[in-house]
Design an enzyme around this catalytic site. Structure first.
Site, PDB file in Angstrom:
ATOM      1  N   LYS A 295      43.546  29.700  46.448  1.00 28.87           N
ATOM      2  CA  LYS A 295      43.162  31.108  46.508  1.00 28.87           C
ATOM      3  C   LYS A 295      42.053  31.316  47.537  1.00 28.87           C
ATOM      4  O   LYS A 295      42.159  32.164  48.438  1.00 28.87           O
ATOM      5  CB  LYS A 295      42.690  31.604  45.141  1.00 28.87           C
ATOM      6  CG  LYS A 295      42.087  33.001  45.174  1.00 28.87           C
ATOM      7  CD  LYS A 295      41.345  33.334  43.886  1.00 28.87           C
ATOM      8  CE  LYS A 295      40.460  34.549  44.073  1.00 28.87           C
ATOM      9  NZ  LYS A 295      39.610  34.826  42.908  1.00 28.87           N
TER      10      LYS A 295
ATOM     11  N   ASP B  73      45.387  35.958  42.811  1.00 24.94           N
ATOM     12  CA  ASP B  73      44.282  36.165  41.874  1.00 24.94           C
ATOM     13  C   ASP B  73      44.867  36.728  40.575  1.00 24.94           C
ATOM     14  O   ASP B  73      46.087  36.743  40.386  1.00 24.94           O
ATOM     15  CB  ASP B  73      43.199  37.073  42.470  1.00 24.94           C
ATOM     16  CG  ASP B  73      43.593  38.541  42.454  1.00 24.94           C
ATOM     17  OD1 ASP B  73      44.804  38.861  42.344  1.00 24.94           O
ATOM     18  OD2 ASP B  73      42.696  39.394  42.543  1.00 24.94           O
TER      19      ASP B  73
END
Length: 226
Positions: free
Chosen positions: A128, A147
């Site tokens: 991420k 996310d």
């Protein structure tokens, strides 16, 4: 609003969803405030289990005191912890920030690396964070940033049945053009904040409802006043 498009292939629906998101959020971009790649890296590490809004309240003082990798690497740990305390998990975040900055100095000549494989060697950096830094600091789209919003909405939209972020990313990479991987992430995050909220999704006001197998539309008698 009917669900007439749910008979389309998943890939076709994904592309239609992407087009609508682009129309809805044409100016969507990274919500974190930063000036350099290392500041974006630090802000993204801080954003774990924390809102971007809170991070943006913390980073001005943090970056005024420690503006670059060298100063962060050599910062007093207690002072660093105090500056980032309100973002939560501040001890571990401070440790990762310093470890990442020390490695940037010793192994990458003081520059945040651009390649995914190198980014993933930095403490506190998973895919991420690596995707955010790569895409927004360098314009290098190497994956889909997953996310909590991307995970939740991609599942609701029927674009993945996975729960692991790496597997969700893999599914989305197969469905979407590489040039739009980060556009999808940022746009769906905006949509999750504005419309498709975790506890109370506004299906009736959602432009994606006709493409969403999870959409719950009001019954006719609930929409008609007597």
């Amino acid at each position: 609003m009917s669900l007439t498009r749910l008979g389309a292939s998943t890939k076709q629906r994904a592309l239609e969803i992407l087009l609508i998101l682009k129309r809805l959020y044409p100016d969507a971009t990274c919500s974190l405030t930063y000036e350099t790649p290392v500041q974006l890296l630090v802000a993204t590490i801080l954003s774990a289990q924390c809102t971007d809004e809170r991070v943006n309240k913390v980073t001005p003082a943090l970056f005024a005191r420690f503006p670059n990798a060298e100063s962060l690497a050599n910062a007093d740990r207690e002072e660093l912890q105090n500056l980032i305390r309100s973002t939560g998990f501040y001890r571990n975040k401070a440790k990762n920030i310093q470890g990442a900055c020390q490695k940037i100095i010793t192994e990458f000549a003081g520059e945040v690396p651009q390649q995914m494989e190198q980014l993933l060697t930095l403490p506190g950096v998973a895919r991420k964070t690596a995707n955010v830094v790569s895409a927004h600091a360098y314009g290098n789209i190497q994956g889909v940033t997953v996310d909590t919003h991307v995970k939740r909405l991609s599942g609701r939209l029927g674009l993945t049945e996975e729960t692991d972020p790496v597997k969700i990313e893999r599914d989305l990479m197969r469905l979407l053009p590489q040039s739009d991987w980060e556009t999808y992430s940022i746009s769906i995050i905006f949509h999750g904040r504005a419309v498709c909220k975790a506890r109370n999704p506004n299906c009736a006001g959602c432009d994606l409802a006709h493409l969403c197998p999870s959409a719950t539309m009001p019954k006719l008698n609930e929409m008609t006043s007597i």
